[in-house]
Design a protein around this motif. Structure first.
Motif, PDB file in Angstrom:
ATOM      1  N   GLY A   1      -1.165   0.939  -4.474  1.00 18.97           N
ATOM      2  CA  GLY A   1      -0.620   2.373  -3.615  1.00 18.97           C
ATOM      3  C   GLY A   1       0.520   2.431  -3.519  1.00 18.97           C
ATOM      4  O   GLY A   1       1.885   2.985  -3.327  1.00 18.97           O
TER       5      GLY A   1
ATOM      6  N   ARG B   1       0.518  -1.442  -8.338  1.00 20.24           N
ATOM      7  CA  ARG B   1      -0.061   0.631  -8.033  1.00 20.24           C
ATOM      8  C   ARG B   1      -1.054   0.138  -7.731  1.00 20.24           C
ATOM      9  O   ARG B   1      -1.271   1.306  -7.212  1.00 20.24           O
ATOM     10  CB  ARG B   1       0.431   0.795  -9.682  1.00 20.24           C
TER      11      ARG B   1
ATOM     12  N   GLY C   1       1.301  -0.705  -0.304  1.00 22.06           N
ATOM     13  CA  GLY C   1      -0.400   0.136  -0.123  1.00 22.06           C
ATOM     14  C   GLY C   1       1.006   1.167  -0.396  1.00 22.06           C
ATOM     15  O   GLY C   1       2.348   1.148  -0.896  1.00 22.06           O
ATOM     16  N   PRO C   2       0.440   2.528   0.560  1.00 25.19           N
ATOM     17  CA  PRO C   2       0.965   4.094   0.345  1.00 25.19           C
ATOM     18  C   PRO C   2       2.069   3.476   1.582  1.00 25.19           C
ATOM     19  O   PRO C   2       2.406   2.868   2.447  1.00 25.19           O
ATOM     20  CB  PRO C   2      -0.311   4.755   0.761  1.00 25.19           C
TER      21      PRO C   2
END
Length: 300
Positions: free
Chosen positions: A248, A245, A225-226
């Motif tokens: 994130g 992607r 994730g991010p």
């Protein structure tokens, strides 16, 4: 400059020397058709995993890889090859002693021959030009793998050229600030992915994982994730980059020889250590070689 920074920068030259050495040491390395086991500890175990796949892919015969402490002594092999930078690691020495008593031919690939491994292995391949002062392994491991890769005809000068590119090419932007890293491989590069994650843990105290690329979808992708990054050291399965992607996470696609991609990870480990104010030459809780006392061995 730290020891590890200097040593990782000398890898292309070490690989060239190892490839040149391989023909002269052919007789003491596994012969085509021999049932072979490759053993090591830590980094050397992951290099053994990669080398085992390369040998089988080259058609040289059945090849297994084990952590030295987990070697199945009931199995019979024509030769056992131990990868050991220091020549002093307790588990490797114990295994070599037992194999000597059982009459199993052994070869040790070692950085420092003036160590107990000299008297326990039947044969030695000495890579003293790739030995290291650093606790964290870089050039010895990749040089040992290059030797074994060249021995089975799987090395080419292009890998050395890619290693030089890996040392010169800028790392992806913002990668050093990520909080978690996942490394993916396929075939022989699965072992390299495990080694990449180990380097990140050792040198930069990062949360790092490794998986076969196709297995990443089967659960591990859920932690992406991010703020995380996923790096494929080899060709990625179709659609995986887009899936990563979509979480994130930052996706890094390997475009060089997978062993040269590992050199890029070595550089990343140093960059993350610097970002966190860590000294990569003084990794937490680690020593250059694990040497156990009699009491500690009894507890294992």
């Amino acid at each position: 400059m730290s020891h590890i920074a200097h040593e990782l920068g000398t890898q292309p030259e070490c690989w060239e020397r190892a490839a040149d050495l391989a023909p002269a040491r052919r007789a003491v390395l596994p012969q085509p058709g021999e049932r072979t086991a490759l053993v090591g500890c830590g980094t050397s175990y992951y290099m053994a995993q990669a080398a085992a796949v390369l040998r089988e892919e080259a058609g040289h015969g059945e090849t297994d890889a084990f952590a030295a402490s987990e070697f199945p002594r009931h199995r019979r092999y024509d030769r056992v090859v131990a990868l050991t930078r220091s020549g002093t690691t307790t588990e490797v020495l114990d295994l070599l002693a037992g194999l000597r008593d059982a009459g199993v031919p052994t070869t040790a690939v070692v950085g420092d021959p003036a160590t107990p491994v000299m008297t326990l292995a039947d044969e030695l391949v000495v890579l003293d030009f790739a030995d290291e002062r650093s606790v964290v392994q870089t050039r010895f491991a990749t040089t040992a793998l290059t030797l074994l890769r060249a021995h089975v005809g799987a090395h080419s000068p292009a890998a050395v050229a890619d290693a030089r590119t890996a040392l010169a090419r800028p790392l992806p932007a913002d990668l050093a600030g990520r909080g978690q890293f996942t490394f993916l491989g396929r075939g022989w590069s699965v072992g390299l992915a495990h080694e990449a994650a180990l380097k990140m843990r050792e040198a930069s105290l990062s949360w790092a994982e490794a998986y076969p690329a196709m297995e990443y979808r089967h659960g591990p992708i859920s932690v992406s994730g991010p703020g995380t990054a996923t790096w494929s050291l080899d060709e990625a399965p179709d659609g995986l980059a887009e899936q990563v992607r979509g979480t994130g996470a930052q996706w890094v696609a390997g475009t060089l020889d997978p062993l040269a991609e590992l050199v890029r990870v070595h550089r990343l480990a140093l960059a993350v250590a610097a970002h966190q104010g860590l000294d990569p030459d003084a990794p937490r809780h680690l020593t250059r070689s694990v040497i156990l006392t009699a009491g500690e061995e009894a507890v294992r």
